[in-house]
Write a protein that holds these residues in place. Structure first.
Motif, PDB file in Angstrom:
ATOM      1  N   SER A 218       7.424 -40.072 -45.192  1.00  0.00           N
ATOM      2  CA  SER A 218       8.161 -41.197 -45.597  1.00  0.00           C
ATOM      3  C   SER A 218       7.272 -42.215 -46.676  1.00  0.00           C
TER       4      SER A 218
ATOM      5  N   PRO B 199      11.434 -39.527 -47.192  1.00  0.00           N
ATOM      6  CA  PRO B 199      11.171 -38.759 -48.060  1.00  0.00           C
ATOM      7  C   PRO B 199      12.107 -38.055 -48.823  1.00  0.00           C
ATOM      8  N   GLN B 200      13.350 -37.964 -48.458  1.00  0.00           N
ATOM      9  CA  GLN B 200      14.287 -37.550 -49.373  1.00  0.00           C
ATOM     10  C   GLN B 200      14.556 -38.390 -50.515  1.00  0.00           C
ATOM     11  N   TYR B 201      14.365 -39.636 -50.264  1.00  0.00           N
ATOM     12  CA  TYR B 201      14.550 -40.642 -51.357  1.00  0.00           C
ATOM     13  C   TYR B 201      13.383 -40.882 -52.312  1.00  0.00           C
ATOM     14  N   TYR B 202      12.497 -39.979 -52.191  1.00  0.00           N
ATOM     15  CA  TYR B 202      11.251 -40.344 -52.866  1.00  0.00           C
ATOM     16  C   TYR B 202      11.596 -40.033 -54.359  1.00  0.00           C
TER      17      TYR B 202
ATOM     18  N   GLU C  18       6.519 -35.061 -48.660  1.00  0.00           N
ATOM     19  CA  GLU C  18       6.863 -34.674 -47.395  1.00  0.00           C
ATOM     20  C   GLU C  18       7.132 -35.669 -46.094  1.00  0.00           C
TER      21      GLU C  18
ATOM     22  N   SER D 169       6.944 -34.389 -55.512  1.00  0.00           N
ATOM     23  CA  SER D 169       7.646 -34.356 -54.135  1.00  0.00           C
ATOM     24  C   SER D 169       6.955 -35.112 -53.278  1.00  0.00           C
TER      25      SER D 169
END
Length: 131
Positions: free
Chosen positions: A38, A105-108, A36, A34
């Motif tokens: 961008s 970051p949610q698109y990582y 945290e 994951s």
């Protein structure tokens, strides 16, 4: 014309071609589960590579990798790899796009997965067998 002997392996009368790895770097830069922060790119990326491989005399295509078309949510990253036979040649089309310089970051996970699929597909071999 370009000759890349390292991209070809011969085994039991078959030729195994691995051409894409010699044209572009397909390392996946993301290894953590994951993120945290961008993802930052210096600039947008638009990479288009088309090249042809002459089928050697006395050989025929035994197998080609299937086509890959991937895109992440919001079209942040997209990629396409196509390998086809046309007029006695193998035509490989490689397209990669990064459409934003800052990706939340949610698109990582989606980007990591897309780049991993692209890297795996590029490692698939073209197999030629003797006629």
């Amino acid at each position: 014309d370009l000759t890349i002997n390292q991209a070809v392996r011969e085994l039991d009368g078959k030729l195994f071609l691995d051409p894409i790895g010699f044209v572009t770097d397909l390392q996946v830069p993301f290894v953590k589960e994951s993120r945290e922060y961008s993802i930052f790119y210096d600039s947008k990326i638009s990479e288009n590579i088309i090249f042809k491989i002459e089928i050697p005399d006395g050989y025929k295509i035994e197998s080609l990798p299937e086509e890959l078309n991937i895109s992440t949510p919001e079209q942040y990253v997209n990629a396409s790899i196509s390998t086809k036979e046309m007029n006695g040649e193998i035509v490989i089309t490689y397209i990669k796009g990064v459409n934003q310089t800052i990706i939340p970051p949610q698109y990582y996970a989606a980007i990591k997965e897309a780049l991993s699929l692209q890297s795996a597909k590029a490692k698939e071999k073209i197999v030629l067998s003797k006629i």
